[in-house]
Design an enzyme around this catalytic site. Structure first.
Site, PDB file in Angstrom:
ATOM      1  N   ASP A 159       0.852  -1.175   0.000  1.00 10.94           N
ATOM      2  CA  ASP A 159       0.000   0.000   0.000  1.00 10.94           C
ATOM      3  C   ASP A 159       0.897   1.238   0.000  1.00 10.94           C
ATOM      4  O   ASP A 159       1.817   1.351   0.819  1.00 10.94           O
ATOM      5  CB  ASP A 159      -0.888  -0.025   1.249  1.00 10.94           C
ATOM      6  N   GLU A 210      -4.725   2.496  -4.069  1.00  5.62           N
ATOM      7  CA  GLU A 210      -3.257   2.459  -4.048  1.00  5.62           C
ATOM      8  C   GLU A 210      -2.754   1.147  -3.447  1.00  5.62           C
ATOM      9  O   GLU A 210      -1.671   1.070  -2.906  1.00  5.62           O
ATOM     10  CB  GLU A 210      -2.696   3.668  -3.289  1.00  5.62           C
TER      11      GLU A 210
END
Ligand SMILES: [Mg+2]
Length: 310
Positions: free
Chosen positions: A182, A225
């Protein structure tokens, strides 16, 4: 595909040498690659070998009848074949039976060569349409499994792939790792430099992931993301340094947005399993996610490994 495309394969089936010759003459000079079968058995062999686009078959033959042949062709897994029954039977009830069995068209003997060619031309059109549809379906299937921004497989594709890999890993006893990544403080990239900058960072991260992924592994974008990798054949001592190199490589990139230089980091959580018991991908993901949160809590730009599941 147009008339100028590759020539279509045509299989002509007739036990009569006279009719084979008549068909051969009618097709002369046309863009077809023609093979001939003398009976139904030979036709089935040639059909399996050459996967013809168009089959023109006589009805009455000593072994397998044209009607049986049509049914066998319709039962096959091959791409659509356009079938024309060529028959001296003009009884309408029989014609209906032939079409119901799966023939696309029929012609009665003796045939007119011009009409014969026109009917095959119809078959050519159908086959070309069919090919176009199949090609577009393939593209659609691929698009449905690809993340359009990064070109990486999407969540759906990864899930399908991972389930297969997990079964293989448990069958052969090699370790399998699920790595969740992430990007850190990604919202601030979008806020400070705009969404184009954010997209560029996502694409760059995808590129780094792709660069470290071997052919036997997969990486993809889960959404937002968040990215995922599934690695196999890396042992417990090897997994941390492998992922940490990736972390370092990405963190060392310098992005230029407007007049500003910026770097972006990512956090990683790893969960793995090794053993005969088949693990659930969703469970591995959950454990990787917990490790990822530990990496975030630990200050970001870190790799955390969950204990290997036996
Ligand atoms: Mg015959």
């Amino acid at each position: 595909m147009s008339q100028s495309g590759p020539s279509l394969q045509v299989l002509v089936v007739d036990d009569s040498p006279v009719y084979r010759e008549l068909v051969s003459q009618a097709l002369q000079g046309q863009d077809y690659s023609v093979t001939f079968a003398k009976n139904g058995r030979e036709a089935l062999e040639l059909f399996a070998q050459t996967a013809p686009h168009i089959v023109i078959t006589d009805w009455m033959m000593p072994d397998v009848s044209g009607l049986d042949l049509v049914q066998r062709i319709r039962g096959s897994e091959l791409a659509y074949t356009y079938v024309i029954l060529l028959t001296s039977i003009s009884d309408k009830a029989m014609v209906v039976k032939g079409l119901a069995a799966g023939a696309d068209d029929y012609l009665t003997k003796p045939f007119d060569p011009g009409e014969f060619c026109a009917r095959i031309g119809v078959g050519r059109r159908i086959i070309c349409l069919q090919r176009d549809i199949e090609a577009k379906n393939l593209l659609l299937q691929e698009a449905a499994r690809t993340d359009s921004l990064t070109g990486l497989p999407n969540r759906r594709a990864i899930e399908e792939w991972a389930e297969r890999q997990i079964r293989g890993a448990s069958r052969h006893g090699y370790p399998l790792w699920v790595i969740l990544a992430d990007l850190d403080s990604f919202k601030s990239v979008n806020d400070n430099y705009g969404h184009d900058a954010g997209d560029l960072v996502l694409q760059k991260f995808a590129e780094v992931l792709r660069g470290t992924t071997r052919a036997s592994d997969i990486c993809g974008r889960m959404g937002g993301e968040e990215f995922v990798m599934v690695l196999t054949h890396v042992d417990q001592n090897g997994i941390f340094p492998t992922v940490d190199r990736l972390r370092e490589q990405f963190a060392s990139l310098v992005f230029r947005f407007g007049g500003n230089s910026a770097s972006v980091t990512a956090s990683f959580g790893i969960a793995g399993f090794q053993g005969r018991e088949i693990a659930e991908f969703s469970q591995l993901l959950r454990r990787a996610d917990e490790a990822l949160y530990a990496a975030k809590r630990g200050g970001r730009n870190r790799v955390e490994v969950a204990v290997l599941q036996p």
